[in-house]
Structures are given as structure tokens and as C-alpha cells.
Design a protein around this motif. Sequence first.
Motif, PDB file in Angstrom:
ATOM      1  N   ILE A 117      17.477 -10.496   6.941  1.00  0.00           N
ATOM      2  CA  ILE A 117      18.136 -10.374   5.644  1.00  0.00           C
ATOM      3  C   ILE A 117      17.773  -9.044   4.986  1.00  0.00           C
ATOM      4  N   GLU A 119      16.706  -6.806   2.016  1.00  0.00           N
ATOM      5  CA  GLU A 119      16.035  -7.065   0.748  1.00  0.00           C
ATOM      6  C   GLU A 119      16.187  -5.860  -0.170  1.00  0.00           C
ATOM      7  N   TYR A 121      16.911  -9.587  -2.034  1.00  0.00           N
ATOM      8  CA  TYR A 121      17.904 -10.616  -1.748  1.00  0.00           C
ATOM      9  C   TYR A 121      17.810 -11.671  -2.839  1.00  0.00           C
ATOM     10  N   LEU A 136      12.257 -15.731   7.160  1.00  0.00           N
ATOM     11  CA  LEU A 136      13.113 -14.606   6.794  1.00  0.00           C
ATOM     12  C   LEU A 136      12.477 -13.303   7.265  1.00  0.00           C
ATOM     13  N   LEU A 167      21.876 -12.619   7.504  1.00  0.00           N
ATOM     14  CA  LEU A 167      22.442 -13.133   6.258  1.00  0.00           C
ATOM     15  C   LEU A 167      22.684 -11.994   5.281  1.00  0.00           C
TER      16      LEU A 167
END
Length: 402
Positions: A117, A119, A121, A136, A167
Motif C-alpha cells: 500500500i 503511504e 494511507y 501491510l 491496495l
Amino acid sequence: MQMSHRISAFQCSPIRRLSPYARDAVKRGIKVYHLNIGQPDIKTPVQVIEAVHQYSETIIAYGNSEGRQELREALPGYYAKYGLDVKAEDILITTGGSEALQFAFMTLCDPYDEVIIPEPYYTNVSSFAHSAMVDLVPITSNMEDGFALPDISEFEKKITRKTGAILLCSPNNPTGHVYTKDEMLQLLNLCKKHDIFLIVDEVYREFCYDGKQFTSVLAFPEFSDRVICVDSFSKRYSMCGSRIGALISRNKDVLDNALKLAQARLCPPDIEQVAACAALKTDDSYLFEVRNEYERRRNFIVDGLQKIDGVKCSMPKGAFYMVAELPVDNAEKFAMFLLKDFNLNGETVMVAPCEDFYVTKGVGRRQVRIAYVLNTHDLERAVACIDAGLKAYRKEVMGEKL
């Protein structure tokens, strides 16, 4: 008594954990401008409220686990306005976008699998991941380039046999970045190469500014087998408390397995789905006017913050959030100071400290997320409180001579 190790790993939400201090401030007669949370002051479409008032069932009964058929059949018409071919069978109605994210994690990942992911986030994703026992893996984006997607090679370096998905949130909460078609394609090709999924939270798709075009992850049918879209009615129609969202995928295996989770929680709330059906009948002019209003608010608050000595921020391209870096030692201490020890003519402001919007420890310690969901008069007062509060904090807490 000993609590579970699982719950001990959860963090209290930086969006809400300072709320007791805000309530205490209100009890002391202080007006608090809430920039900490994405609760718009825009009115919910009137037909949504009327639909709730006119709910005529004599029993509020269990509904279908996948959601009301009426709602699932109405949503494809909404997506068609964006040139997206979505069918009712591609849609699973969820209890807000939050549940859709949880379903995605638990459907795609085993315990201790990983999701990559960018960041900062949306901080509550951390709790969804912990619930699913998913780790994560962060890729840090930077304010200097408007929090654009980091180089694709950085993502590839992080992919391991444990990686289940990447994501994104676009338009992004908290940065306001809107991922481009090229950025999406790079990630989709990477996901195909490594046989993983791309999950994209698109709940702010209407709110793109400066003429910028929104690109949905659903606009790439050639990658349909590895795409999940998360959606919600909350912000689009200013109905945050209704908790109606959707998980969308053309991958039948994804939906069939996510349905097992939907059946375990029985069904999404019924009255709120009636309200969501009414929301889809809203004239397009409503969303056009709301988008223009948020763009005006964005311009107003960015201009105001950039005039404050030592404050840094980039220009958000979408959503209604921004990240600002403050000339303080610790943004959370400053946020508490604003609520506990400061007021400007009986007013103060609540912001969300950003450190917990990062996985990487120590990053974002001087940053706050600001939701520009208030009218410009209130934003003007809030910026004045931030300006005066920074001067007071730097003098009284940091001991600076200003």
C-alpha cells in the motif's frame, strides 16, 4: 484481565481518538471546527431523507446477503455514466466501504499474507488488515511530488510469495492524489506479471479538480480477473451514517467467496439500502455543484495554509482531504494542545495527526490530515485558529522566541 494479542496490536484511530478532548472543549464553551473527519456539511439529497420517512414495511426483516436486488440492478446505470460495464451480478452490497475492504482482505489473503500500500494511507485500513491478520507493506509517497505513485520498481521490490494484493485509494484519502491511467496500467501489468490482485477504493470518484479526469480500475476489462473495486454512498451523497458500500469484481470466484462472509453477517442494513436506491436518482447537477464547492474550499484552505509561516502542503487533485506539514515537534501533541490548552476568541480546531497514516515508524510525525468539508467561513476561522495555535504552541510548549 489479559486482552487478546490481536486487539492489542490495533491502534486507536487518529481521526477519532482525540474526540474526548474535543467534547471537553465544547463543555467549556469552546467552539470546535472539526477538520479531523470527512463529515461533509453538504445537505443529503432530499429524496434520500424522504425515502427513509416513507419506508412502509411493517417488519424490518432480513434481506439478501448480497444486498437488495433493486439496488444491485440500479447501480450498473450509475457506472454506465462513466463508461463502465458493470452488471448486477458483479456487485456485492456491503455495510459501508469499510466492510468491502475487510471482505477483500479476508477473501484474497491467508493469515500473515501481505498487501502492498502506498503511504500515507487511510488509517483505518490498518484495523481492517489486523482483523484479517494481514500485514501491510508500505511504499512511501512524498509531498514534494504531490504524493504521486512511487516508481513501479519500488512496488516490484516488495512483492514476495506472501503478497496477495496491492491496495490503492483514488482519489486518495488522505493526500488528494488522483492516480492517472498510466499509473493504473503500470500497476495492473505488475499484478498480472506476479499473479496478484489490485484493490482500488474509489469512493471519492466524483471529486476530481482542475479538469482532471478520473480513471476507474474497472475501465480495464482485460484485467478483470484480478481487479476489485471498493465503493460507497457515504461521501458522494453526504450520507456517511447510512453505511452502504459495495465490493465490485468481475471475478466470479472473488464474489462467490466474499459472499460467504456476507452470509455470516446475514445482510446489509435494509432501510439504508432503500435510501441508497433513492440517492441513485439524484440529478447529476447535485454532484456537479458539490464537486465545484469542494474545489472552491480546496483552493481557499490551501491558500490560507500556505500563508502561515512554516506550513507546507501540496495541492490536492481530488477527494476532500490534504496533508499539511507543520513547524512543530509533534503533530499529535499540537492537536491535543489545540483542544486542551488553546482557543482563539472561544474557538479552536480539531485535526487528525498523520503519524498513524503511515506504516513506516517515525514518518509523518509533523503532519496532519485536514478534511476541508466545512464552508469557507468556517474554514477561514479554522485557519486562523491553526495560525494562532502554532504561534502559541511554539512559544509555550517548544520554548521558541517568535
